[in-house]
Design a protein around this motif. Structure first.
Motif, PDB file in Angstrom:
ATOM      1  N   ALA A   1       0.744  -1.264  -0.061  1.00  0.00           N
ATOM      2  CA  ALA A   1      -0.206   0.146   0.084  1.00  0.00           C
ATOM      3  C   ALA A   1       0.856   1.135  -0.075  1.00  0.00           C
ATOM      4  O   ALA A   1       0.553   2.288  -0.729  1.00  0.00           O
ATOM      5  CB  ALA A   1      -0.991   0.046   1.152  1.00  0.00           C
ATOM      6  N   GLN A   2       1.740   1.235   0.844  1.00  0.00           N
ATOM      7  CA  GLN A   2       2.756   2.637   0.741  1.00  0.00           C
ATOM      8  C   GLN A   2       3.523   2.664  -0.626  1.00  0.00           C
ATOM      9  O   GLN A   2       3.879   3.858  -0.978  1.00  0.00           O
ATOM     10  CB  GLN A   2       3.627   2.438   1.986  1.00  0.00           C
ATOM     11  CG  GLN A   2       4.574   3.435   2.436  1.00  0.00           C
ATOM     12  CD  GLN A   2       5.852   3.811   1.582  1.00  0.00           C
ATOM     13  OE1 GLN A   2       6.508   2.695   1.319  1.00  0.00           O
ATOM     14  NE2 GLN A   2       6.116   4.735   1.107  1.00  0.00           N
ATOM     15  N   ALA A   3       3.897   1.540  -1.056  1.00  0.00           N
ATOM     16  CA  ALA A   3       4.679   1.957  -2.158  1.00  0.00           C
ATOM     17  C   ALA A   3       3.794   2.073  -3.502  1.00  0.00           C
ATOM     18  O   ALA A   3       4.181   2.855  -4.342  1.00  0.00           O
ATOM     19  CB  ALA A   3       5.410   0.394  -2.628  1.00  0.00           C
TER      20      ALA A   3
ATOM     21  N   SER B   1       3.248   8.965   1.000  1.00  0.00           N
ATOM     22  CA  SER B   1       2.645   8.379   1.932  1.00  0.00           C
ATOM     23  C   SER B   1       3.560   7.579   2.997  1.00  0.00           C
ATOM     24  O   SER B   1       4.483   6.968   2.277  1.00  0.00           O
ATOM     25  CB  SER B   1       1.311   7.442   1.625  1.00  0.00           C
ATOM     26  OG  SER B   1       1.569   6.222   1.078  1.00  0.00           O
ATOM     27  N   VAL B   2       3.134   7.283   4.117  1.00  0.00           N
ATOM     28  CA  VAL B   2       3.706   6.462   5.065  1.00  0.00           C
ATOM     29  C   VAL B   2       2.548   5.324   5.755  1.00  0.00           C
ATOM     30  O   VAL B   2       1.547   5.998   5.981  1.00  0.00           O
ATOM     31  CB  VAL B   2       4.444   7.194   6.029  1.00  0.00           C
ATOM     32  CG1 VAL B   2       5.480   7.952   5.423  1.00  0.00           C
ATOM     33  CG2 VAL B   2       3.611   7.769   7.295  1.00  0.00           C
ATOM     34  N   VAL B   3       2.991   4.162   6.074  1.00  0.00           N
ATOM     35  CA  VAL B   3       2.196   3.423   6.960  1.00  0.00           C
ATOM     36  C   VAL B   3       2.081   4.065   8.321  1.00  0.00           C
ATOM     37  O   VAL B   3       2.972   4.591   8.944  1.00  0.00           O
ATOM     38  CB  VAL B   3       2.657   1.923   6.945  1.00  0.00           C
ATOM     39  CG1 VAL B   3       1.687   1.090   7.834  1.00  0.00           C
ATOM     40  CG2 VAL B   3       2.835   1.375   5.674  1.00  0.00           C
TER      41      VAL B   3
ATOM     42  N   ALA C   1       0.879   0.896  11.515  1.00  0.00           N
ATOM     43  CA  ALA C   1       2.521   1.077  11.754  1.00  0.00           C
ATOM     44  C   ALA C   1       2.834   0.142  13.054  1.00  0.00           C
ATOM     45  O   ALA C   1       3.946  -0.298  13.236  1.00  0.00           O
ATOM     46  CB  ALA C   1       2.727   2.624  11.911  1.00  0.00           C
ATOM     47  N   ALA C   2       1.799   0.054  13.998  1.00  0.00           N
ATOM     48  CA  ALA C   2       2.076  -0.299  15.201  1.00  0.00           C
ATOM     49  C   ALA C   2       2.566  -2.014  14.857  1.00  0.00           C
ATOM     50  O   ALA C   2       3.334  -2.760  15.671  1.00  0.00           O
ATOM     51  CB  ALA C   2       0.842  -0.546  16.241  1.00  0.00           C
TER      52      ALA C   2
ATOM     53  N   GLY D   1      11.254  -3.036   6.251  1.00  0.00           N
ATOM     54  CA  GLY D   1      11.343  -2.710   5.067  1.00  0.00           C
ATOM     55  C   GLY D   1      10.087  -1.907   4.509  1.00  0.00           C
ATOM     56  O   GLY D   1       9.737  -1.578   3.463  1.00  0.00           O
ATOM     57  N   VAL D   2       9.226  -1.295   5.788  1.00  0.00           N
ATOM     58  CA  VAL D   2       7.954  -0.556   5.480  1.00  0.00           C
ATOM     59  C   VAL D   2       8.430   1.140   5.939  1.00  0.00           C
ATOM     60  O   VAL D   2       9.259   1.222   7.210  1.00  0.00           O
ATOM     61  CB  VAL D   2       6.981  -0.842   6.225  1.00  0.00           C
ATOM     62  CG1 VAL D   2       5.668   0.059   6.126  1.00  0.00           C
ATOM     63  CG2 VAL D   2       6.577  -2.369   5.968  1.00  0.00           C
TER      64      VAL D   2
END
Length: 306
Positions: free
Chosen positions: A24-26, A31-33, A38-39, A88-89
Motif C-alpha cells: 500500500a505504501q509503495a 504516504s507512510v504506513v 504502523a504498530a 522494509g516499511v
C-alpha cells in the motif's frame, strides 16, 4: 495491483497485514504506513479481531480518495522527523504511532500498543507528551490525552493493558502493575498483574500464555499445563492467606463493556480484608521491601466509591 495468490495464503495475519502495508505504501507516493498498521509493523500488539484496512498517512497536499477497499488514507501534517522504517516499511515513528492509535483506534487496543512501545524501549514518556502537544486540536486528541495518562510499560500483555483500559472506563482507579508480594519473613509469595492497594484486591489477567509458562505450544503436554495450573492455585492461596482477594478474568470478560471483569472485581472487593493484610511488598526487584500500610496515601490506589 496484481499479486500471485498462493504465497499470501501462507502468511499469518500479522505477516499478511505487514505485506499489505508494504504494498500500500509503495502504491501511493508521499504516504507512510501509520496508526495500527504502523504498530503491527513495529511488532506491537495486534488488536483483537479483524485489523481492517491498511492505514496510511499522506501529507496534506496529497490525494486521499482511491477506488479500492484495502487502503485507508488519512491526510495530516507529516514532518520528516515523524517518519522511520521497520521491516522494509516506511512508517510513522513509534511516538507518532502511539498517539495516532489513541486518536483513531479502540481505546483498549491503543493502550496495549502504548504500553508495549514503552516496555520495549521504542518510545519514552517525554516523546509521547511532545507528540500530543504537536497534535493539539487534531481529531480525537482528547482520547489520546486520556490514554497517555494510563500508559505503564510494566504491563506485559494485550490483556493486562486492555483490562486496565476497560476498568478505567467503568470508573475503577488505575492499579499498580507487577507488584512483588512477600510474607513478613521476607519469603517471596508472588508477582501480581494488578494491585489495587486501597481495596486489597489483586487482579490476574488470565491469558492462555500464563498457563503455558515458557513452554512452546507443541511442547506443552496436559501434565505440564496441569502442573502450572496447580502452582498458580497454590500461589493464589498464598496471597489470599495474607488478606488479599484475587480476581481473575480472561479476554471474554472484557466483552459487554467489561461486565465479567467488573463482576470479578466486585466479588473480590467483598472478600478482601485490606486493613488486616500483613506483608512486605515492592514495585520492582531493585527496591527495598516495605511493610504494608493501609489506607495507602496515594489516591490512585483507591477502588470505586460505589
Amino acid at each position: 495491483m496484481y499479486a500471485v495468490r498462493e504465497p499470501w495464503l501462507r502468511l499469518d495475519p500479522t505477516e499478511l497485514h505487514v505485506a499489505l502495508a508494504r504494498a500500500a505504501q509503495a502504491s501511493i507516493p508521499e504516504s507512510v504506513v501509520s496508526h495500527v498498521s504502523a504498530a503491527i509493523a513495529l511488532g506491537l500488539p495486534r488488536p483483537q479481531g479483524p485489523v481492517g484496512k491498511v492505514s496510511l498517512t499522506a501529507r496534506e497536499s496529497s490525494r486521499t480518495s482511491y477506488p479500492d477497499d484495502w487502503r485507508r488514507v488519512l491526510q495530516a501534517k507529516l514532518p520528516a522527523d515523524h517518519v522511520s522504517t521497520a521491516r522494509g516499511v516506511l512508517l510513522t515513528t513509534p511516538a507518532r504511532t502511539v498517539v495516532d492509535s489513541f486518536r483513531q483506534s479502540r481505546f483498549r487496543d491503543a493502550l496495549a500498543i502504548a504500553d508495549a512501545a514503552l516496555r520495549d524501549g521504542l518510545v519514552q514518556s517525554e516523546e509521547l507528551r511532545e507528540m500530543r502537544a504537536f497534535q493539539t486540536r487534531w481529531p480525537g486528541i482528547r482520547l489520546a490525552e486520556e490514554g497517555l495518562g494510563l500508559v505503564d510499560g510494566r504491563r506485559e500483555s494485550w490483556l493486562e493493558s486492555a483490562s486496565v483500559a476497560v476498568a478505567h472506563r467503568r470508573g475503577y482507579s488505575v492499579p499498580e502493575s507487577q507488584i512483588r508480594i512477600h510474607d513478613m519473613e521476607g519469603a517471596f509469595v508472588g508477582r501480581v498483574d494488578h494491585l489495587w492497594r486501597g481495596a486489597g484486591v489483586i487482579g490476574e489477567a488470565d491469558g492462555l500464555g500464563k498457563y503455558r509458562g515458557d513452554l512452546a505450544d507443541e511442547e506443552a503436554t496436559a501434565e505440564q499445563i496441569s502442573e502450572i495450573v496447580l502452582a498458580e492455585r497454590d500461589r493464589e492461596r498464598g496471597l489470599e492467606s495474607l488478606g488479599f482477594a484475587v480476581a481473575r478474568w480472561g479476554t471474554a470478560d472484557l466483552r459487554d463493556y467489561g461486565e465479567g471483569l467488573c463482576r470479578a472485581l466486585s466479588a473480590a472487593r467483598r472478600r478482601a480484608r485490606p486493613q488486616s493484610i500483613r506483608c512486605l511488598w515492592r514495585s520492582n526487584d531493585d527496591e527495598p521491601l516495605q511493610p504494608w500500610s493501609w489506607p495507602p496515601a496515594e489516591s490512585s490506589a483507591a477502588f470505586p466509591a460505589a
